[in-house]
Design a protein around this motif. Structure first.
Motif, PDB file in Angstrom:
ATOM      1  N   MET A   1      35.063 -27.801 -64.790  1.00 26.76           N
ATOM      2  CA  MET A   1      35.541 -26.599 -64.507  1.00 26.76           C
ATOM      3  C   MET A   1      37.250 -26.815 -64.669  1.00 26.76           C
ATOM      4  O   MET A   1      37.597 -25.986 -65.032  1.00 26.76           O
ATOM      5  N   TRP A   2      37.508 -27.889 -63.849  1.00 21.22           N
ATOM      6  CA  TRP A   2      39.010 -28.151 -64.201  1.00 21.22           C
ATOM      7  C   TRP A   2      39.386 -28.495 -65.763  1.00 21.22           C
ATOM      8  O   TRP A   2      40.345 -28.181 -66.076  1.00 21.22           O
ATOM      9  N   ALA A   3      38.270 -29.026 -66.581  1.00 24.41           N
ATOM     10  CA  ALA A   3      38.847 -29.210 -67.803  1.00 24.41           C
ATOM     11  C   ALA A   3      39.109 -27.740 -68.570  1.00 24.41           C
ATOM     12  O   ALA A   3      39.774 -27.605 -69.356  1.00 24.41           O
ATOM     13  N   LEU A   4      38.358 -26.924 -68.096  1.00 25.87           N
ATOM     14  CA  LEU A   4      38.591 -25.569 -68.850  1.00 25.87           C
ATOM     15  C   LEU A   4      39.684 -24.930 -68.312  1.00 25.87           C
ATOM     16  O   LEU A   4      40.399 -24.361 -69.049  1.00 25.87           O
ATOM     17  N   VAL A   5      39.850 -25.102 -67.077  1.00 27.24           N
ATOM     18  CA  VAL A   5      41.205 -24.612 -66.398  1.00 27.24           C
ATOM     19  C   VAL A   5      42.581 -25.114 -67.388  1.00 27.24           C
ATOM     20  O   VAL A   5      43.263 -24.476 -67.857  1.00 27.24           O
ATOM     21  N   LEU A   6      42.363 -26.372 -67.456  1.00 29.52           N
ATOM     22  CA  LEU A   6      43.309 -27.068 -68.184  1.00 29.52           C
ATOM     23  C   LEU A   6      43.577 -26.635 -69.895  1.00 29.52           C
ATOM     24  O   LEU A   6      44.691 -26.478 -70.024  1.00 29.52           O
ATOM     25  N   ARG A   7      42.371 -26.610 -70.490  1.00 27.90           N
ATOM     26  CA  ARG A   7      42.346 -25.984 -71.910  1.00 27.90           C
ATOM     27  C   ARG A   7      42.873 -24.508 -71.671  1.00 27.90           C
ATOM     28  O   ARG A   7      43.933 -24.214 -72.556  1.00 27.90           O
ATOM     29  N   LEU A   8      42.709 -23.690 -70.779  1.00 29.74           N
ATOM     30  CA  LEU A   8      43.299 -22.306 -70.942  1.00 29.74           C
ATOM     31  C   LEU A   8      44.607 -22.359 -70.639  1.00 29.74           C
ATOM     32  O   LEU A   8      45.264 -21.658 -71.161  1.00 29.74           O
ATOM     33  N   SER A   9      45.233 -23.232 -69.629  1.00 28.05           N
ATOM     34  CA  SER A   9      46.510 -23.414 -69.124  1.00 28.05           C
ATOM     35  C   SER A   9      47.465 -23.650 -70.599  1.00 28.05           C
ATOM     36  O   SER A   9      48.279 -23.221 -70.913  1.00 28.05           O
ATOM     37  N   GLY A  10      46.868 -24.779 -71.049  1.00 25.08           N
ATOM     38  CA  GLY A  10      47.527 -25.442 -72.414  1.00 25.08           C
ATOM     39  C   GLY A  10      47.552 -24.155 -73.517  1.00 25.08           C
ATOM     40  O   GLY A  10      48.665 -24.135 -74.015  1.00 25.08           O
ATOM     41  N   PHE A  11      46.434 -23.518 -73.673  1.00 24.16           N
ATOM     42  CA  PHE A  11      46.364 -22.487 -74.821  1.00 24.16           C
ATOM     43  C   PHE A  11      47.326 -21.315 -74.387  1.00 24.16           C
ATOM     44  O   PHE A  11      47.994 -20.895 -75.170  1.00 24.16           O
ATOM     45  N   THR A  12      47.533 -20.937 -73.039  1.00 23.29           N
ATOM     46  CA  THR A  12      48.246 -19.922 -72.739  1.00 23.29           C
ATOM     47  C   THR A  12      49.676 -20.307 -72.655  1.00 23.29           C
ATOM     48  O   THR A  12      50.548 -19.454 -73.224  1.00 23.29           O
ATOM     49  N   GLY A  13      50.010 -21.427 -72.306  1.00 22.32           N
ATOM     50  CA  GLY A  13      51.511 -22.046 -72.544  1.00 22.32           C
ATOM     51  C   GLY A  13      51.871 -22.047 -74.138  1.00 22.32           C
ATOM     52  O   GLY A  13      52.882 -21.603 -74.281  1.00 22.32           O
ATOM     53  N   ALA A  14      51.018 -22.256 -74.696  1.00 19.93           N
ATOM     54  CA  ALA A  14      51.321 -22.555 -76.214  1.00 19.93           C
ATOM     55  C   ALA A  14      51.712 -20.945 -76.928  1.00 19.93           C
ATOM     56  O   ALA A  14      52.583 -20.793 -77.616  1.00 19.93           O
ATOM     57  N   LEU A  15      50.768 -20.132 -76.364  1.00 23.23           N
ATOM     58  CA  LEU A  15      50.970 -18.723 -76.713  1.00 23.23           C
ATOM     59  C   LEU A  15      52.592 -18.123 -76.232  1.00 23.23           C
ATOM     60  O   LEU A  15      53.122 -17.400 -76.798  1.00 23.23           O
ATOM     61  N   LEU A  16      52.678 -18.515 -74.872  1.00 21.97           N
ATOM     62  CA  LEU A  16      53.968 -18.052 -74.400  1.00 21.97           C
ATOM     63  C   LEU A  16      55.122 -18.623 -75.166  1.00 21.97           C
ATOM     64  O   LEU A  16      56.250 -17.935 -75.314  1.00 21.97           O
ATOM     65  N   VAL A  17      55.106 -19.766 -75.458  1.00 24.23           N
ATOM     66  CA  VAL A  17      56.083 -20.612 -76.310  1.00 24.23           C
ATOM     67  C   VAL A  17      56.273 -19.924 -77.799  1.00 24.23           C
ATOM     68  O   VAL A  17      57.284 -19.510 -77.987  1.00 24.23           O
ATOM     69  N   TRP A  18      55.263 -19.683 -78.230  1.00 28.38           N
ATOM     70  CA  TRP A  18      55.394 -18.943 -79.547  1.00 28.38           C
ATOM     71  C   TRP A  18      55.838 -17.361 -79.514  1.00 28.38           C
ATOM     72  O   TRP A  18      56.570 -17.021 -80.346  1.00 28.38           O
ATOM     73  N   GLU A  19      55.377 -16.778 -78.568  1.00 25.37           N
ATOM     74  CA  GLU A  19      55.877 -15.498 -78.177  1.00 25.37           C
ATOM     75  C   GLU A  19      57.655 -15.337 -77.885  1.00 25.37           C
ATOM     76  O   GLU A  19      58.254 -14.868 -78.732  1.00 25.37           O
ATOM     77  N   ALA A  20      58.060 -16.547 -77.037  1.00 22.55           N
ATOM     78  CA  ALA A  20      59.491 -16.707 -77.076  1.00 22.55           C
ATOM     79  C   ALA A  20      60.087 -16.917 -78.401  1.00 22.55           C
ATOM     80  O   ALA A  20      61.372 -16.355 -78.478  1.00 22.55           O
ATOM     81  N   VAL A  21      59.549 -17.943 -79.057  1.00 24.45           N
ATOM     82  CA  VAL A  21      60.300 -18.233 -80.230  1.00 24.45           C
ATOM     83  C   VAL A  21      60.019 -17.309 -81.193  1.00 24.45           C
ATOM     84  O   VAL A  21      61.218 -17.090 -82.125  1.00 24.45           O
ATOM     85  N   GLY A  22      59.110 -16.530 -81.479  1.00 27.10           N
ATOM     86  CA  GLY A  22      59.046 -15.537 -82.400  1.00 27.10           C
ATOM     87  C   GLY A  22      59.823 -14.373 -81.892  1.00 27.10           C
ATOM     88  O   GLY A  22      60.426 -13.661 -82.991  1.00 27.10           O
ATOM     89  N   ARG A  23      60.400 -13.988 -80.760  1.00 27.23           N
ATOM     90  CA  ARG A  23      61.128 -13.077 -80.425  1.00 27.23           C
ATOM     91  C   ARG A  23      62.808 -13.431 -80.209  1.00 27.23           C
ATOM     92  O   ARG A  23      63.602 -12.597 -79.928  1.00 27.23           O
ATOM     93  N   SER A  24      62.942 -14.791 -80.643  1.00 30.75           N
ATOM     94  CA  SER A  24      64.281 -15.409 -80.507  1.00 30.75           C
ATOM     95  C   SER A  24      65.033 -15.109 -82.028  1.00 30.75           C
ATOM     96  O   SER A  24      64.388 -14.339 -82.771  1.00 30.75           O
ATOM     97  N   ASP A  25      66.111 -15.402 -82.004  1.00 28.28           N
ATOM     98  CA  ASP A  25      66.879 -15.443 -83.265  1.00 28.28           C
ATOM     99  C   ASP A  25      66.856 -16.656 -84.265  1.00 28.28           C
ATOM    100  O   ASP A  25      67.746 -16.756 -85.220  1.00 28.28           O
ATOM    101  N   MET A  26      65.749 -17.433 -84.035  1.00 26.57           N
ATOM    102  CA  MET A  26      65.798 -18.849 -84.755  1.00 26.57           C
ATOM    103  C   MET A  26      65.385 -18.368 -86.165  1.00 26.57           C
ATOM    104  O   MET A  26      65.658 -19.232 -87.165  1.00 26.57           O
ATOM    105  N   PHE A  27      64.631 -17.395 -86.283  1.00 29.32           N
ATOM    106  CA  PHE A  27      64.054 -17.254 -87.470  1.00 29.32           C
ATOM    107  C   PHE A  27      64.243 -15.699 -88.075  1.00 29.32           C
ATOM    108  O   PHE A  27      64.655 -14.717 -86.993  1.00 29.32           O
ATOM    109  N   LEU A  28      64.584 -15.311 -89.417  1.00 28.91           N
ATOM    110  CA  LEU A  28      64.727 -14.016 -89.780  1.00 28.91           C
ATOM    111  C   LEU A  28      63.679 -13.119 -89.185  1.00 28.91           C
ATOM    112  O   LEU A  28      62.472 -13.463 -89.480  1.00 28.91           O
ATOM    113  N   GLU A  29      64.006 -11.854 -89.141  1.00 31.65           N
ATOM    114  CA  GLU A  29      63.190 -10.961 -88.641  1.00 31.65           C
ATOM    115  C   GLU A  29      61.845 -10.915 -89.571  1.00 31.65           C
ATOM    116  O   GLU A  29      61.988 -10.660 -90.737  1.00 31.65           O
ATOM    117  N   GLY A  30      60.603 -10.765 -89.025  1.00 33.14           N
ATOM    118  CA  GLY A  30      59.302 -10.801 -89.691  1.00 33.14           C
ATOM    119  C   GLY A  30      58.760 -12.139 -90.456  1.00 33.14           C
ATOM    120  O   GLY A  30      57.825 -12.066 -90.822  1.00 33.14           O
TER     121      GLY A  30
END
Length: 256
Positions: A1-30
């Motif tokens: 159970m804990w392994a599943l929670v940790l995996r989902l947490s890691g996946f969710t964290g990666a998506l949040l980081v991706w979302e933040a970086v994708g909406r930042s000004d680090m890259f040209l739009e698109g």
């Protein structure tokens, strides 16, 4: 159970980081769209019949390549492992061929046999041979000598010893080689599809999305689908190995 929670947490964290970086000004739009734009493209593509045909073409190419590679590498590995003469004679050739990047052979293969499905399947076979071959050879070397001696004392000839003793011991390790070869074969097939541009598949879809008006959201969507495909093939082979050779898993757990 804990392994599943940790995996989902890691996946969710990666998506949040991706979302933040994708909406930042680090890259040209698109150029680096966030997951909120990419995942709708994933859903749209999976509902597109033409894209599903591309997905099927890549999946079948990988499966056929792995099957042919296993049919060649397993018997060859067992022969080389049991024959010192053949193993010594072939060692230089194998060690020369093994590090050659399959993608570097694309121009040569395209000239010889064209840029169709045969090219990507053939190069997938070439890339997949080595993990299966060497896993098989090492597995044969690790077969318990007492089992072989017992079989021989019971009147088993070389062929029966090979089929009744060596093969059951080697097959789980050969399947591990197939699992290791799966992501390699997938990467090679998609790369060949991109380089040739004539055999469709996920590589052809990436090439189409990246040409003209570049659609990085579609490119990243295809990358995600390719990753899920590789994971699914790996998990499927792992389940096959567990069901077909569950005694190896039980023995490993007992050892632990």
């Amino acid at each position: 159970m804990w392994a599943l929670v940790l995996r989902l947490s890691g996946f969710t964290g990666a998506l949040l980081v991706w979302e933040a970086v994708g909406r930042s000004d680090m890259f040209l739009e698109g150029y680096f769209p966030p997951p909120s734009e990419v995942f709708p493209q994933v859903a749209s593509m999976l509902g597109n019949q033409l894209f599903l045909l591309d997905l099927l073409a890549t999946t079948l190419s990988v499966a056929i390549g792995l099957g042919i590679a296993a049919a060649i590498a397993m018997p060859l590995g067992m022969i080389l492992a049991t024959s010192t003469l053949l193993r010594t004679a072939s060692r230089a050739v194998l060690e020369f061929l093994r590090p050659i990047p399959p993608v570097a052979l694309v121009p040569l293969a395209a000239i010889w046999i064209g840029g169709g499905p045969v090219t990507k399947i053939g190069l997938a076979v070439f890339a997949s041979l080595w993990p299966i071959l060497y896993n098989t050879m090492y597995a044969v070397a690790e077969v318990e000598p007492l089992l072989v001696a017992t079989a021989r004392s019971c009147g088993y000839g070389p062929v029966r010893v090979l089929l009744r003793v060596v093969l059951p011991s080697v097959t789980p390790f050969a399947l591990t080689g197939v699992r290791l070869a799966t992501p390699i074969a997938l990467a090679v097939v998609i790369s060949v599809e991109m380089l040739t541009g004539t055999s469709g598949g996920l590589g052809g879809a990436v090439l189409e999305a990246a040409s003209g008006v570049t659609r990085m959201d579609q490119v990243l969507a295809i990358v995600i689908i390719a990753g899920v495909l590789g994971l699914s093939l790996h998990q499927g082979l792992e389940q096959l190995q567990r069901r077909g050779f569950g005694w190896t898993v039980a023995a490993r757990e007992a050892t632990r």
